[in-house]
Each structure stands twice: as structure tokens, then as C-alpha cells.
Design a protein around this motif. Sequence first.
Motif, mmCIF file in Angstrom:
data_model
loop_
_atom_site.group_PDB
_atom_site.id
_atom_site.type_symbol
_atom_site.label_atom_id
_atom_site.label_comp_id
_atom_site.label_asym_id
_atom_site.label_seq_id
_atom_site.Cartn_x
_atom_site.Cartn_y
_atom_site.Cartn_z
ATOM 1 N N GLY A 160 26.231 25.474 67.384
ATOM 2 C CA GLY A 160 27.596 25.181 67.798
ATOM 3 C C GLY A 160 27.989 23.714 67.742
ATOM 4 N N ASN A 214 32.413 28.271 66.091
ATOM 5 C CA ASN A 214 32.180 27.162 65.161
ATOM 6 C C ASN A 214 33.498 26.567 64.676
ATOM 7 O OD1 ASN A 214 29.398 27.373 65.338
ATOM 8 N ND2 ASN A 214 29.159 28.463 63.411
ATOM 9 N N ASP A 241 27.416 29.228 59.355
ATOM 10 C CA ASP A 241 27.334 27.937 60.048
ATOM 11 C C ASP A 241 28.189 26.855 59.406
ATOM 12 O OD1 ASP A 241 25.591 28.894 61.958
ATOM 13 O OD2 ASP A 241 23.815 28.375 60.799
ATOM 14 N N LEU A 294 27.350 23.402 61.069
ATOM 15 C CA LEU A 294 27.065 23.398 62.497
ATOM 16 C C LEU A 294 25.709 24.034 62.762
ATOM 17 C CD1 LEU A 294 30.357 23.743 62.152
ATOM 18 C CD2 LEU A 294 30.198 23.731 64.627
ATOM 19 N N ALA A 314 35.662 29.864 57.977
ATOM 20 C CA ALA A 314 34.276 29.815 58.427
ATOM 21 C C ALA A 314 33.438 30.765 57.589
ATOM 22 C CB ALA A 314 34.163 30.179 59.906
ATOM 23 N N GLN A 333 30.514 33.867 66.859
ATOM 24 C CA GLN A 333 29.897 32.581 66.555
ATOM 25 C C GLN A 333 30.730 31.815 65.534
ATOM 26 O OE1 GLN A 333 27.118 31.070 68.050
ATOM 27 N NE2 GLN A 333 28.060 29.350 66.994
ATOM 28 N N GLN A 334 31.260 32.517 64.533
ATOM 29 C CA GLN A 334 32.112 31.859 63.540
ATOM 30 C C GLN A 334 33.375 31.312 64.195
ATOM 31 O OE1 GLN A 334 31.135 33.384 59.148
ATOM 32 N NE2 GLN A 334 32.702 34.583 60.136
#
Length: 149
Positions: A126, A30, A98, A123, A95, A26-27
Motif C-alpha cells: 500500500g 492502491n 501493484d 506500490l 490500477a 487492494q487495487q
Amino acid sequence: MLRSTLALAAALGLIVLSAGAAHAQQQEDNKHAAVEFYDKAINQKDFDAASKYMGARYTQHNPNAADGPEGLKAFLQFLKEKFPASRSEIKRVFADGDYVILHVHAVREPGTRGSAIVDIFKLENGKVVEHWDVVQPIPEKAANTNGMF
């Protein structure tokens, strides 16, 4: 009983590893979204392309910029008109959950020293929803030889 305990411990370990991998992914996602948003907006000055990376809201924390998507659109129009050759080079991307942080060398007019900028984006799902920045002009002479990048 021992086998059950070991099996449970192994299963929990896999869940923790899987969650960690999902967080890391996810990082990375992002970071990719923030970099694409930045390039489309600041370098290409293309609001429509940049807006694909924006969430339902866009909260601007720079006190010199108008809030919301329309504020960003107006800023990009300003860049197109006043500084059509401006370019920003992302030097580093970080990152933390979020949040994505970009360390940038921005040059509004070719041949000038430009500014060192730290842009911070939040974010959600995303998509970019908030922006902060800190801008420091690059001086002609520095008190040290370390450079700003």
C-alpha cells in the motif's frame, strides 16, 4: 457423497470470490494511496505529507530526477522555488495489481498549455516505492481534433 462434493465446490467458489474482492479492494486502496501521494507531493509540494504514502524505498526511473526520498524532496523544493503556482489535474486513474497509472494535465505556469503526463507508480504493502513518467508538451496546434485528455 454428492452433498460433500457440492459443499466443497460452494466453499471453493466463496474462497475465489473472496480473493477476487480482496484483490479489487487492494487495487482501489492502491489508487487512493497513489492519488494522495501525487496531490501532496506535486500540488501541495509537501514532502512530509507525501512521505506518509511512501515505502521504505523510493526508486526513481525518470533520468532527470535524483533517486530516493531525498531526490523527491529536492524536486519538490525546486517546484516550490521555480513554479510555486504549478498545478496538475489528474484526468484518469488506472490500477493493475501493484501498479497505478495516472493520466495528468500538468501546468507549471498559469496561462500556459502545459504537458500531458503519464505517471506510473509501483506500490508495495500500500506504499509507493517506484515511479516512472512520460511527459509530452501540449502543442499549440494538433494534427487532429481529439484532444490529449
